[in-house]
Design a protein around this motif. Structure first.
Motif, PDB file in Angstrom:
ATOM      1  N   ILE A  86       6.467   3.411  -6.721  1.00  0.00           N
ATOM      2  CA  ILE A  86       5.686   3.882  -7.602  1.00  0.00           C
ATOM      3  C   ILE A  86       4.519   3.204  -7.610  1.00  0.00           C
ATOM      4  O   ILE A  86       3.242   3.827  -7.643  1.00  0.00           O
ATOM      5  CB  ILE A  86       6.260   3.622  -9.149  1.00  0.00           C
ATOM      6  CG1 ILE A  86       7.196   4.641  -9.518  1.00  0.00           C
ATOM      7  CG2 ILE A  86       4.971   3.647 -10.309  1.00  0.00           C
ATOM      8  CD1 ILE A  86       8.085   4.329 -10.827  1.00  0.00           C
ATOM      9  N   MET A  87       4.427   1.812  -7.294  1.00  0.00           N
ATOM     10  CA  MET A  87       3.161   1.150  -7.141  1.00  0.00           C
ATOM     11  C   MET A  87       2.565   1.383  -6.072  1.00  0.00           C
ATOM     12  O   MET A  87       1.343   1.628  -5.982  1.00  0.00           O
ATOM     13  CB  MET A  87       3.428  -0.461  -7.257  1.00  0.00           C
ATOM     14  CG  MET A  87       4.030  -0.987  -8.200  1.00  0.00           C
ATOM     15  SD  MET A  87       3.014  -0.888  -9.751  1.00  0.00           S
ATOM     16  CE  MET A  87       1.772  -2.183  -9.065  1.00  0.00           C
ATOM     17  N   LYS A  88       3.067   1.809  -4.754  1.00  0.00           N
ATOM     18  CA  LYS A  88       2.287   2.431  -3.747  1.00  0.00           C
ATOM     19  C   LYS A  88       1.498   3.738  -4.029  1.00  0.00           C
ATOM     20  O   LYS A  88       0.498   3.812  -3.645  1.00  0.00           O
ATOM     21  CB  LYS A  88       3.256   2.374  -2.435  1.00  0.00           C
ATOM     22  CG  LYS A  88       2.403   2.814  -1.092  1.00  0.00           C
ATOM     23  CD  LYS A  88       3.512   2.916  -0.118  1.00  0.00           C
ATOM     24  CE  LYS A  88       2.525   3.399   1.238  1.00  0.00           C
ATOM     25  NZ  LYS A  88       3.350   3.448   2.311  1.00  0.00           N
ATOM     26  N   GLU A  89       2.425   4.403  -4.877  1.00  0.00           N
ATOM     27  CA  GLU A  89       1.751   5.814  -5.138  1.00  0.00           C
ATOM     28  C   GLU A  89       0.574   5.642  -5.821  1.00  0.00           C
ATOM     29  O   GLU A  89      -0.304   6.401  -5.747  1.00  0.00           O
ATOM     30  CB  GLU A  89       2.973   6.787  -5.769  1.00  0.00           C
ATOM     31  CG  GLU A  89       2.562   8.034  -5.865  1.00  0.00           C
ATOM     32  CD  GLU A  89       2.632   9.096  -4.308  1.00  0.00           C
ATOM     33  OE1 GLU A  89       2.198  10.150  -4.580  1.00  0.00           O
ATOM     34  OE2 GLU A  89       3.001   8.550  -3.553  1.00  0.00           O
ATOM     35  N   LEU A  90       0.635   4.712  -6.931  1.00  0.00           N
ATOM     36  CA  LEU A  90      -0.517   4.558  -7.770  1.00  0.00           C
ATOM     37  C   LEU A  90      -1.700   4.021  -7.172  1.00  0.00           C
ATOM     38  O   LEU A  90      -2.715   4.499  -7.201  1.00  0.00           O
ATOM     39  CB  LEU A  90      -0.280   3.876  -9.213  1.00  0.00           C
ATOM     40  CG  LEU A  90       0.768   4.166 -10.098  1.00  0.00           C
ATOM     41  CD1 LEU A  90       1.528   3.234 -10.905  1.00  0.00           C
ATOM     42  CD2 LEU A  90       0.066   5.363 -10.694  1.00  0.00           C
ATOM     43  N   GLU A  91      -1.418   2.911  -6.314  1.00  0.00           N
ATOM     44  CA  GLU A  91      -2.450   2.370  -5.530  1.00  0.00           C
ATOM     45  C   GLU A  91      -3.104   3.145  -4.610  1.00  0.00           C
ATOM     46  O   GLU A  91      -4.358   3.079  -4.150  1.00  0.00           O
ATOM     47  CB  GLU A  91      -2.018   0.976  -5.029  1.00  0.00           C
ATOM     48  CG  GLU A  91      -1.693  -0.157  -5.981  1.00  0.00           C
ATOM     49  CD  GLU A  91      -1.177  -1.108  -5.401  1.00  0.00           C
ATOM     50  OE1 GLU A  91      -0.941  -2.028  -6.310  1.00  0.00           O
ATOM     51  OE2 GLU A  91      -1.042  -1.470  -4.253  1.00  0.00           O
ATOM     52  N   VAL A  92      -2.393   3.974  -3.839  1.00  0.00           N
ATOM     53  CA  VAL A  92      -2.793   4.562  -2.710  1.00  0.00           C
ATOM     54  C   VAL A  92      -3.196   6.104  -2.829  1.00  0.00           C
ATOM     55  O   VAL A  92      -4.217   6.415  -2.388  1.00  0.00           O
ATOM     56  CB  VAL A  92      -1.573   4.533  -1.438  1.00  0.00           C
ATOM     57  CG1 VAL A  92      -2.063   5.213  -0.191  1.00  0.00           C
ATOM     58  CG2 VAL A  92      -1.472   2.998  -1.085  1.00  0.00           C
ATOM     59  N   ILE A  93      -2.347   6.756  -3.396  1.00  0.00           N
ATOM     60  CA  ILE A  93      -2.650   8.029  -3.664  1.00  0.00           C
ATOM     61  C   ILE A  93      -3.352   8.519  -4.710  1.00  0.00           C
ATOM     62  O   ILE A  93      -4.341   9.113  -4.792  1.00  0.00           O
ATOM     63  CB  ILE A  93      -1.155   9.052  -3.692  1.00  0.00           C
ATOM     64  CG1 ILE A  93      -0.399   8.564  -2.565  1.00  0.00           C
ATOM     65  CG2 ILE A  93      -1.415  10.275  -3.796  1.00  0.00           C
ATOM     66  CD1 ILE A  93      -0.970   8.860  -1.233  1.00  0.00           C
ATOM     67  N   ALA A  94      -3.055   7.917  -5.856  1.00  0.00           N
ATOM     68  CA  ALA A  94      -3.704   8.267  -7.170  1.00  0.00           C
ATOM     69  C   ALA A  94      -5.105   7.668  -7.479  1.00  0.00           C
ATOM     70  O   ALA A  94      -5.914   8.113  -7.947  1.00  0.00           O
ATOM     71  CB  ALA A  94      -2.880   8.111  -8.606  1.00  0.00           C
ATOM     72  N   ALA A  95      -5.371   6.456  -6.511  1.00  0.00           N
ATOM     73  CA  ALA A  95      -6.618   5.743  -6.646  1.00  0.00           C
ATOM     74  C   ALA A  95      -7.190   5.541  -5.268  1.00  0.00           C
ATOM     75  O   ALA A  95      -7.352   4.290  -5.032  1.00  0.00           O
ATOM     76  CB  ALA A  95      -6.406   4.577  -7.622  1.00  0.00           C
ATOM     77  N   PRO A  96      -7.160   6.610  -4.256  1.00  0.00           N
ATOM     78  CA  PRO A  96      -7.737   6.099  -3.016  1.00  0.00           C
ATOM     79  C   PRO A  96      -9.021   5.433  -2.825  1.00  0.00           C
ATOM     80  O   PRO A  96      -9.342   4.651  -1.803  1.00  0.00           O
ATOM     81  CB  PRO A  96      -7.761   7.407  -2.347  1.00  0.00           C
ATOM     82  CG  PRO A  96      -8.019   8.481  -3.354  1.00  0.00           C
ATOM     83  CD  PRO A  96      -7.405   7.816  -4.616  1.00  0.00           C
TER      84      PRO A  96
END
Length: 140
Positions: A86-96
């Motif tokens: 979840i953290m990776k998805e939030l940091e990388v995908i949701a907030a590039p």
């Protein structure tokens, strides 16, 4: 397990369902405090194990930071790498395009966030009756 940015009403309901189970039922956060005025401004992520929603989190831009919030995993999936996904998805995908991140961590979750590069930046404070600290991370 795979995480995805919420795009449909069903996915949003999956996120709310997980938050209610973890924060309201398990941690006894008042239901009226769980859903707030930032829901529409935030980008939400849901973690699925096959088709079952098992975790969620959200991020919104605040004062130049990506502010991560409402991160939770169902008890059945804790300790299995779900939070990291979840953290990776939030940091990388949701907030590039965001270079620094902030979150208010429950003190019991501090070791998890430290492993992901977050550092404590505040003393302990209470939020919804639960001790928290503010943590910050810069993108590497």
């Amino acid at each position: 397990m795979h995480a995805k940015v919420v795009q449909t009403e069903k996915e949003m309901q999956d996120a709310f369902s997980i938050r209610m189970k973890v924060f309201v039922e398990e941690q006894k956060v008042p239901a009226e405090e769980e859903v707030d005025e930032h829901e529409e401004a935030a980008v939400h992520v849901v973690l699925y194990d096959e088709s079952q929603p098992v975790g969620t989190g959200r991020i919104r831009e605040l004062d130049g930071y990506g502010k991560l919030e409402r991160i939770c995993i169902l008890p059945s999936h804790r300790g299995r790498g779900a939070g990291k996904i979840i953290m990776k998805e939030l940091e990388v995908i949701a907030a590039p395009n965001i270079e620094k991140f902030k979150l208010n961590a429950q003190t019991q979750a501090v070791p998890f966030y430290e492993k992901l590069g977050y550092e404590i930046r505040s003393g302990t404070f209470m939020d919804a009756g639960i001790p928290h600290v503010t943590m910050i991370k810069k993108r590497t």
